[in-house]
Design a protein around this motif. Structure first.
Motif, short mmCIF file in Angstrom:
data_model
loop_
_atom_site.label_atom_id
_atom_site.label_comp_id
_atom_site.label_asym_id
_atom_site.label_seq_id
_atom_site.Cartn_x
_atom_site.Cartn_y
_atom_site.Cartn_z
N THR A 30 -14.92 0.43 -2.43
CA THR A 30 -13.98 0.26 -1.32
C THR A 30 -14.65 -0.50 -0.18
OG1 THR A 30 -14.62 2.36 -0.26
CG2 THR A 30 -12.82 2.43 -1.87
N THR A 60 -9.96 -2.69 -2.38
CA THR A 60 -10.68 -1.95 -3.40
C THR A 60 -11.04 -2.87 -4.56
OG1 THR A 60 -8.76 -1.32 -4.77
CG2 THR A 60 -9.27 0.08 -2.87
N PHE A 63 -9.56 6.65 -4.13
CA PHE A 63 -10.48 5.80 -3.37
C PHE A 63 -10.84 6.36 -2.00
CE2 PHE A 63 -8.56 2.84 -6.37
CZ PHE A 63 -9.64 2.09 -6.78
N PHE A 85 -17.85 4.05 -5.21
CA PHE A 85 -17.14 5.19 -4.65
C PHE A 85 -16.90 6.21 -5.76
CE2 PHE A 85 -13.21 7.56 -4.04
CZ PHE A 85 -13.48 8.18 -2.83
N LYS A 116 0.81 -1.21 0.00
CA LYS A 116 0.00 0.00 0.00
C LYS A 116 0.85 1.27 0.00
CE LYS A 116 -1.11 0.05 5.00
NZ LYS A 116 -2.26 -0.03 5.93
N LYS A 125 -15.56 2.11 -9.15
CA LYS A 125 -14.68 1.88 -8.00
C LYS A 125 -15.51 1.58 -6.75
CE LYS A 125 -12.78 5.88 -8.57
NZ LYS A 125 -11.91 7.07 -8.45
N GLN A 179 -11.74 -2.21 -8.76
CA GLN A 179 -11.80 -1.28 -9.88
C GLN A 179 -12.12 -2.07 -11.14
OE1 GLN A 179 -8.58 1.47 -10.14
NE2 GLN A 179 -9.30 2.41 -12.02
N GLU A 233 -6.59 5.01 7.87
CA GLU A 233 -7.65 3.99 7.98
C GLU A 233 -7.23 2.89 8.96
OE1 GLU A 233 -10.59 4.06 6.38
OE2 GLU A 233 -10.16 5.96 5.40
N LEU A 243 -4.55 5.46 -3.46
CA LEU A 243 -5.57 5.08 -2.48
C LEU A 243 -6.23 6.31 -1.88
CD1 LEU A 243 -3.67 2.18 -0.67
CD2 LEU A 243 -5.79 1.96 -1.96
N LEU A 259 -6.25 -2.88 3.27
CA LEU A 259 -7.30 -2.07 2.64
C LEU A 259 -7.71 -2.79 1.36
CD1 LEU A 259 -5.61 1.43 2.97
CD2 LEU A 259 -7.26 0.39 4.54
N ARG A 309 -15.31 -0.73 3.44
CA ARG A 309 -15.26 0.16 4.60
C ARG A 309 -15.18 -0.61 5.92
NH1 ARG A 309 -13.43 5.05 3.16
NH2 ARG A 309 -14.37 5.67 1.18
N LEU A 365 -9.01 6.46 0.60
CA LEU A 365 -8.42 5.65 1.66
C LEU A 365 -6.99 6.12 1.91
CD1 LEU A 365 -9.56 2.11 0.43
CD2 LEU A 365 -10.54 3.40 2.33
#
Length: 423
Positions: free
Chosen positions: A263, A253, A239, A290, A228, A261, A255, A245, A235, A251, A265, A241
């Protein structure tokens, strides 16, 4: 094998022209690769130190490495990247075709071959065959470490086999391979992945992911894990993010090829149940996309209407309105130069009940599908009744040309300075 870098600024104009003609330079810097003193083409790999070293190592030596012993084989496949190994009798008709494929594809993949039939027997090969070995760092109980090529050996068939099996169920997404992996709908799990400095932690989370996604492998969604830190700006900006977070937990996602997109949560649980719920909701169509968007303006009565991603549907896609929308960047000097012209256009057309002049900051909002925005400013006309067929403006940024464009594309007469024009 050597690099040659050509830059601007020769001793004189003629010297620079000589270099341009000799190497076909159209832009600088130009990097060339030479093999044994012969021009092997332009360098088209990554422009990072690690990426350049990796690129050159893959291109050093023969197209396909000859393996003579079991030790040679293990040393070759015990690599950070996948390996394609052919096992052939010395007189096999498949060996020349395999070597031809290696010569054509060596810039993308690692090739080796052996003419000793004993080397292939531990992999259930009797006489000949081709195996794709996945990197040991990506070894998992959820998929085989090697894949057997079962077709007749041809360049096209080998290329197709490698493409379909190279990455496996859950590959390592990097800055170098992201464009190839993202041609499909892709779920990515981001965490502190580092196979060199933290192999145990990297394998732990990937196995947690694979345990879940192996049950969804036939649903049309691809999967990957990534560091990440490599994708932190993406991110955060694309996104919503970031590191805040959770510093430790992954994390997640999704796409799609269409640019949608999603995410996750919910906090990533170690048993994978949160990831399973996220996937179930995705396939059931229950997830909300998103969308990166500024706040919808409370007052929007100026001649140039401000559009954000959240209000694009309500403003630009009104079925009975023609809309001219400019995608801009606040930092773009061309956009700043266009601003007074665009404002004057909006003022002259302000009383037209069928037309809206709008603008959207494309750096702070997701650009909708159907609008190709590669530079700024970019202007589109969304005609009434044909919102799925926006028309890109390609003329000069002069007021008269913008008016002429609107007259040509609109099916209704414009109301210019309060006076309805003739069609």
């Amino acid at each position: 094998m050597h690099f040659l870098q050509e830059t601007e600024g020769g001793e004189d104009e003629g010297h620079e022209l000589e270099h341009r003609e000799g190497f076909g330079a159209s832009a600088y810097p130009l990097l060339k690769v030479f093999r044994n003193g012969v021009d092997a083409g332009s360098y088209d790999g990554p422009r990072t130190t690690e990426g350049m070293v990796h690129y050159m190592k893959k291109r050093a030596g023969p197209d396909s490495v000859l393996l003579r012993t079991e030790e040679d084989l293990q040393a070759f496949v015990n690599n950070y990247d996948p390996s394609i190994v052919g096992f052939f009798p010395p007189d096999s008709a498949g060996l020349p075709e395999f070597l031809k494929a290696a010569a054509l594809l060596r810039e993308q993949f690692r090739f080796a071959h052996s003419v000793d039939p004993d080397l292939g027997r531990p992999y259930s090969l009797q006489q000949h065959g081709v195996l794709l070995f996945r990197p040991p760092r990506l070894s998992s109980r959820f998929e085989e470490d090697s894949v057997l090529f079962k077709d007749q050996v041809t360049v096209a068939a080998l290329r197709r086999f490698i493409r379909d099996n190279l990455y496996g169920l859950c590959p390592h997404l990097t800055l170098e391979n992201k464009d190839r992996l993202r041609v499909r709908d892709l779920l990515t799990v981001y965490y502190n992945l580092d196979y060199r400095l933290n192999p145990t932690g990297s394998k732990y989370w990937r196995n947690r992911v694979m345990k879940v996604v192996s049950r969804y492998s036939s649903r049309g969604l691809s999967f990957a894990v990534a560091n990440k830190h490599d994708f932190l700006s993406e991110l955060e900006e694309d996104f919503g993010l970031g590191m805040s977070e959770s510093a430790e937990l992954p994390l997640v996602t999704i796409q799609t090829r269409l640019g949608h997109k999603f995410t996750m949560r919910e906090e990533f649980t170690r048993d994978g149940s949160s990831l399973e719920r996220f996937l179930d909701d995705y396939f059931s169509g229950l997830l909300k996309r998103f969308i990166k968007s500024q706040s919808v303006p409370e007052n929007n009565n100026s001649p140039v209407k401000v559009v954000v991603a959240e209000s694009f549907e309500d403003v630009v896609n009104q079925p009975d309105k023609d809309v001219l929308v400019q995608f801009f960047s606040p930092r773009c000097p061309h956009c700043k130069k266009l601003s007074p012209v665009y404002t004057e256009l909006a003022q002259q057309l302000y009383l037209d009940p069928n037309l809206i002049i709008a603008e959207m900051d494309a750096t702070a909002n997701d650009v909708p599908l159907g609008y190709d925005v590669q530079g700024f400013p970019t202007i589109y006309f969304a005609p009434a009744g044909k919102k799925d067929q926006p028309i890109r403006y390609e003329g000069t940024r002069e007021l008269k040309d913008l008016v002429r464009f609107l007259k040509r594309e609109s099916r209704r007469a414009l109301v210019l300075n309060g006076v309805r024009e003739e069609l």
